[in-house]
Every structure is written in C-alpha cells, then in structure tokens.
Design a protein around this motif. Sequence first.
Motif, short mmCIF file in Angstrom:
data_model
loop_
_atom_site.label_atom_id
_atom_site.label_comp_id
_atom_site.label_asym_id
_atom_site.label_seq_id
_atom_site.Cartn_x
_atom_site.Cartn_y
_atom_site.Cartn_z
N LYS A 1 4.91 14.46 1.20
CA LYS A 1 4.86 14.21 -0.15
C LYS A 1 3.40 13.57 -0.50
O LYS A 1 2.64 13.13 0.54
N ILE A 2 2.94 13.68 -1.74
CA ILE A 2 1.65 13.31 -2.18
C ILE A 2 1.77 12.27 -3.27
O ILE A 2 2.64 12.41 -4.04
N VAL B 1 5.03 11.51 -7.96
CA VAL B 1 5.07 11.98 -6.60
C VAL B 1 5.11 13.38 -6.43
O VAL B 1 5.83 14.05 -7.17
N ILE B 2 4.38 13.98 -5.86
CA ILE B 2 4.36 15.61 -5.49
C ILE B 2 4.68 15.93 -4.20
O ILE B 2 4.43 15.28 -3.53
N ASP B 3 5.30 17.27 -4.11
CA ASP B 3 5.07 17.90 -2.67
C ASP B 3 3.96 18.31 -2.15
O ASP B 3 3.13 18.99 -2.86
N GLY B 4 3.61 18.34 -0.95
CA GLY B 4 2.50 18.66 -0.53
C GLY B 4 1.78 18.07 0.75
O GLY B 4 2.79 17.00 1.30
N TYR B 5 0.78 18.39 1.34
CA TYR B 5 0.45 17.89 2.64
C TYR B 5 -0.86 17.82 2.76
O TYR B 5 -1.57 18.11 1.69
N PHE C 1 -2.92 9.88 -2.01
CA PHE C 1 -2.43 9.35 -0.85
C PHE C 1 -1.49 10.28 -0.06
O PHE C 1 -0.38 10.77 -0.50
N VAL C 2 -1.86 10.59 0.97
CA VAL C 2 -0.96 11.67 1.96
C VAL C 2 -0.99 11.34 3.43
O VAL C 2 -1.97 10.85 3.78
N LEU C 3 0.06 11.34 4.15
CA LEU C 3 0.42 11.21 5.27
C LEU C 3 -0.35 12.47 6.07
O LEU C 3 -0.37 13.62 5.88
N SER C 4 -1.27 12.08 7.16
CA SER C 4 -2.26 12.92 7.78
C SER C 4 -1.23 13.90 8.48
O SER C 4 -0.25 13.47 8.88
N ASP C 5 -1.84 15.17 8.98
CA ASP C 5 -0.91 16.27 9.50
C ASP C 5 -0.47 15.65 10.90
O ASP C 5 0.48 16.04 11.51
N ASP C 6 -1.41 14.78 11.46
CA ASP C 6 -0.90 14.41 12.84
C ASP C 6 0.07 13.27 12.73
O ASP C 6 0.39 12.61 13.73
N LYS C 7 0.05 12.52 11.32
CA LYS C 7 1.11 11.58 11.11
C LYS C 7 0.52 10.16 11.57
O LYS C 7 1.52 9.24 11.77
N TRP D 1 0.93 -1.02 0.11
CA TRP D 1 0.11 0.00 0.00
C TRP D 1 0.96 1.26 0.06
O TRP D 1 2.05 1.29 0.47
N PRO D 2 0.34 2.51 -0.52
CA PRO D 2 1.26 3.49 -0.48
C PRO D 2 1.62 3.95 1.00
O PRO D 2 0.77 3.93 1.88
N ALA D 3 2.89 4.67 1.18
CA ALA D 3 3.35 4.93 2.37
C ALA D 3 4.03 6.25 2.25
O ALA D 3 5.15 6.28 2.44
N PRO D 4 3.23 7.35 1.71
CA PRO D 4 4.15 8.59 1.35
C PRO D 4 4.81 9.07 2.55
O PRO D 4 4.25 9.28 3.78
N GLN D 5 6.06 9.66 2.41
CA GLN D 5 6.66 10.39 3.60
C GLN D 5 5.83 11.84 3.86
O GLN D 5 5.23 12.23 3.08
N TYR D 6 5.90 12.30 5.00
CA TYR D 6 5.35 13.62 5.28
C TYR D 6 5.82 14.48 4.45
O TYR D 6 7.19 14.65 4.27
#
Length: 217
Positions: free
Chosen positions: A19-20, A207-211, A39-45, A12-17
């Motif tokens: 990255k989208i 993969v793009i930059d973002g939150y 897919f993005v890591l939530s703000d609370d990680k 499954w996707p596991a993007p770093q904080y």
Amino acid sequence: MTVNTFFVPSYWPAPQYGKIYNFHYVTVDKSMPDLIAKFVLSDDKKDILYVDYDASGKWVDTWYLRYTPGQGLMEWRDDYPTGGWFGQRKKVVMNPGIGWGEWGTIGGWYKNNPKMDPLSSNPPQFMTGTQTVIWESWLPEMTLSNGDKYTDIVTMVYQQSWGKKTSGARYYMAKGIGPIALNWIAPDPNKPGNYITTARMDAKYTVIDGYQKSIQA
C-alpha cells in the motif's frame, strides 16, 4: 478524550506492504505550488520511505525512516536525484540519524544531533546538525479546507540546522494517518529571533496499491 503523553510513531504513516499513502498538498490561499508526498514500506520492510514530489510529479527527495525501540523514529538516510559521484543520485547517510522522538508530551520537546557518515554517503558528507521537535498541541478534530475531517491530531513544530542554514515546518499529524496539513517555518533573515510561517497546505489523502518499485524512491 484528551492526549498528553503519546507514542510518536503512531502519528506517522505506517503503510502495510503493498500500500502507498498518498498526500497531495494544496495551499489554502493558493500562494505556493502544490506538493505531493508518498509513504511506502521499503522492499526489505525495514524502513518507511517518505518520498517528495513537486507539483508536476517530479521526484524531489526520499527520507528513510526507521523505528528502533528505545531510540525512537530516526531518519537515517536522505536521497536526492542528483549530486552523487559519477552521475549517481546523492545519498546522505547519518549516524545518529535525524530524530523525531519515541514518546512525546504535549508542550514538551525533543532534541538530537544528527551526524553525517562520510564513508556511507555519496559523495562523502561531514556535517553535524541539530534537530529540535516541539509537540505543540493536541486537537480532538480538524476539518481541512477541502472538507476532509480528521480526529486525534498532534501538531508538532520542527527546526533543523546544518551549519548556518535552519528550516522546518509545523506538521498536523492525524493518528494512524500522518501529515494531513503543514506550514513551512524558517527564521526571518531580517528580524533575528522571529520566524516566517507560510500559509497552511492541506492534503487530499488517499491510499493506493503499490510498492517501492512502483514509485521513484
């Protein structure tokens, strides 16, 4: 190399904080509109957010996915643009959540019974469902219709039932990346015991930059 038993979250996707992971799906025969998933890591990680959009970029829904050792990958919350009280977006919280498994075996399966939490949902939800995942096959490599090539892919089929409604899909999950392609699968209402499978949708993965705040999530 062959794969038999595997760690489900690794496909499954596991993007770093920061990255989208972006998947733009196009049906190989152009029979359905495009789909977009981010897919993005939530703000609370704590969660991986799986955010769906239609072809125009309009937000459709968000899944909250969280891995817990011993329990596996659980989809514990789903959000929708409308349907909540007082004009708010609809929020469906589940305990237990929709399970996707922890350790899988090719040819094996996983099943659980997600239950909606009425006090945490908006509006209150009361249903109990059934989630079944079958790890169908392992592919050493796969080339999509857009020419992109991937290695180490697990194909999994899921069927999810809430009341009388059942639906699901076949996901082609590339290790370390996620769902590079999919088919929608649902029971045929005219032929009990048979299923309708759509044409495959292949993704252009970037993969793009973002939150979380960068997208409608």
